[in-house]
Design an enzyme around this catalytic site. Structure first.
Site, PDB file in Angstrom:
ATOM      1  NE  ARG A  27      -4.057  -1.814   2.281  1.00 48.41           N
ATOM      2  CZ  ARG A  27      -4.273  -2.294   3.496  1.00 48.41           C
ATOM      3  NH1 ARG A  27      -3.791  -1.681   4.553  1.00 48.41           N
ATOM      4  NH2 ARG A  27      -5.007  -3.373   3.662  1.00 48.41           N
ATOM      5  NE  ARG A  31      -7.386   5.096   2.970  1.00 44.44           N
ATOM      6  CZ  ARG A  31      -8.172   4.529   3.865  1.00 44.44           C
ATOM      7  NH1 ARG A  31      -9.184   5.205   4.392  1.00 44.44           N
ATOM      8  NH2 ARG A  31      -7.947   3.299   4.278  1.00 44.44           N
ATOM      9  NE  ARG A  40     -10.905   7.727  -3.017  1.00 43.85           N
ATOM     10  CZ  ARG A  40     -12.114   8.275  -2.933  1.00 43.85           C
ATOM     11  NH1 ARG A  40     -12.409   9.353  -3.630  1.00 43.85           N
ATOM     12  NH2 ARG A  40     -13.034   7.762  -2.142  1.00 43.85           N
ATOM     13  CG  ASP A  77      -9.776  -3.078  -4.647  1.00 47.14           C
ATOM     14  OD1 ASP A  77     -10.528  -4.073  -4.624  1.00 47.14           O
ATOM     15  OD2 ASP A  77      -9.509  -2.421  -3.635  1.00 47.14           O
ATOM     16  CE1 TYR A 154     -13.348  -7.925   1.060  1.00 44.47           C
ATOM     17  CE2 TYR A 154     -11.622  -9.456   0.418  1.00 44.47           C
ATOM     18  CZ  TYR A 154     -12.042  -8.367   1.162  1.00 44.47           C
ATOM     19  OH  TYR A 154     -11.167  -7.721   1.990  1.00 44.47           O
TER      20      TYR A 154
END
Length: 354
Positions: A27, A31, A40, A77, A154
């Site tokens: 990652r 963020r 973003r 993703d 998921y």
């Protein structure tokens, strides 16, 4: 394709000698970086960011502009594959990813498409091609996918889960259904990763985020067996050199010897296993990647430096170590703290490579 100027990562994953331990972060485009947050916002949504190759390239390269990292990792993703299989991925604020059409029965599994990576997932391949062009051979590009088991959880749950009631329920009650789903997902993952290599990815990583929630027997049958199947179908050479594959099961420290026999080149290790123990468990069969506790980046730069020293010492001398966090960097980490870690790895690791 341009000549690779820094191939430490690829060499380390093949257990070849390097001058310093290569370092990158899971990652690393994310963020915690103000420039990522700005891009973003420009994209309008996380999904738009993933699906716009130029913006995905922009955020992939942002951490490399800040830190002397030894690899770039594709910004995408893990849920792109289920989305391309027809499940309808969307994100809700505060709730994370959700699927409009979860997979719950035979009919749902039969209805799953087999996505063509250059059609339904063309935006990912275009991102890989764009990133490779913009990197100009500075460092290698890592492509990735979620593991079949992780993606299946998921797909069955319809999003994230705490106790995996639906996916484990299917696994225990209808193993035939779960195997049918995992087989389809494994084929899609294999095609997706091979397409990334064809587009320019120089190493691959399989993220088995939820393999660690399984018992040893179930891990072997429902997670590792399908990762082995994927690895067996991967393109392992491109542009005249080997394409290393890293396998990472979060919480999977007790299965490292079995994972080392999967055909992978490197194993990701989370921070709950000492690298010296991991190295003892796998011998010289594979490289090891990891494994500083991501929360150590909340500490002072001095303490981070000590944490880096501890990880390097735990692995010890010789080739086959890629420095990384034991999981992804947290969103509210100070970028300067990440810089302190990267700097410390390059400064403190040369003695381990003499």
């Amino acid at each position: 394709m341009s000549v690779l100027k820094n191939d430490r990562l690829l060499k380390a994953l093949l257990r070849q000698p390097v001058d310093v331990t290569p370092v990158w972060m899971m990652r690393q485009a994310g963020r915690y970086l103000p420039e990522y947050r700005a891009t973003r916002e420009k994209a309008g949504s996380f999904l738009n960011l993933c699906k716009t190759p130029e913006l995905a390239c922009e955020v992939t390269l942002q951490p490399l502009a800040r830190f002397p990292l030894d690899a770039a990792i594709l910004f995408s993703d893990i849920l792109t594959i289920p989305d391309a299989m027809g499940l309808g991925l969307y994100f809700t604020e505060g709730e994370g990813p959700r699927f409009e059409r979860p997979v719950r029965n035979e009919q749902d599994i039969a209805a799953l498409g087999s996505p063509d990576p250059e059609q339904e997932l063309r935006y990912v391949m275009d991102a890989v091609r764009t990133i490779r062009r913009e990197l100009q051979g500075r460092v290698p590009l890592i492509g990735f996918s979620g593991s079949p088991w992780t993606l299946a959880t998921y797909m069955v749950e319809g999003g994230g889960a705490k106790n995996f009631a639906l996916s484990k329920g299917m696994m225990f009650d209808r193993p035939d259904l779960m195997h049918a789903l995992l087989g389809k997902v494994a084929d899609a993952v294999t095609a997706y990763l091979n397409a990334q290599v064809a587009a320019g990815a120089q190493a691959l990583m399989i993220f088995d985020t939820w393999g660690g929630v399984l018992s040893p027997r179930d891990y072997e049958e429902f997670s590792l067996a399908y990762m082995r199947r994927v690895i067996g179908g991967l393109t392992r050479e491109a542009e005249g050199r080997r394409v290393p594959v890293i396998l990472f099961t979060k919480g999977g420290g007790q299965w490292l010897p079995e994972m080392a026999d999967s055909g992978c080149d490197g194993l990701g290790v989370d921070w709950t296993t000492d690298l010296k123990d991991a190295r003892r468990a796998v011998g010289d069969r594979v490289a090891l990647q990891g494994n500083m506790d991501p929360c150590l980046l909340y500490a002072s730069p001095e303490r981070i430096r000590k944490g880096v020293a501890d990880v390097l010492e735990s692995f010890g001398t010789g080739p086959g170590h890629v420095f990384n966090l034991g999981h992804g960097i947290h969103p509210n980490i100070e970028p300067e703290h990440a810089a302190a870690m990267v700097e410390a790895v390059h400064e403190l690791s040369p003695p381990y490579h003499r």
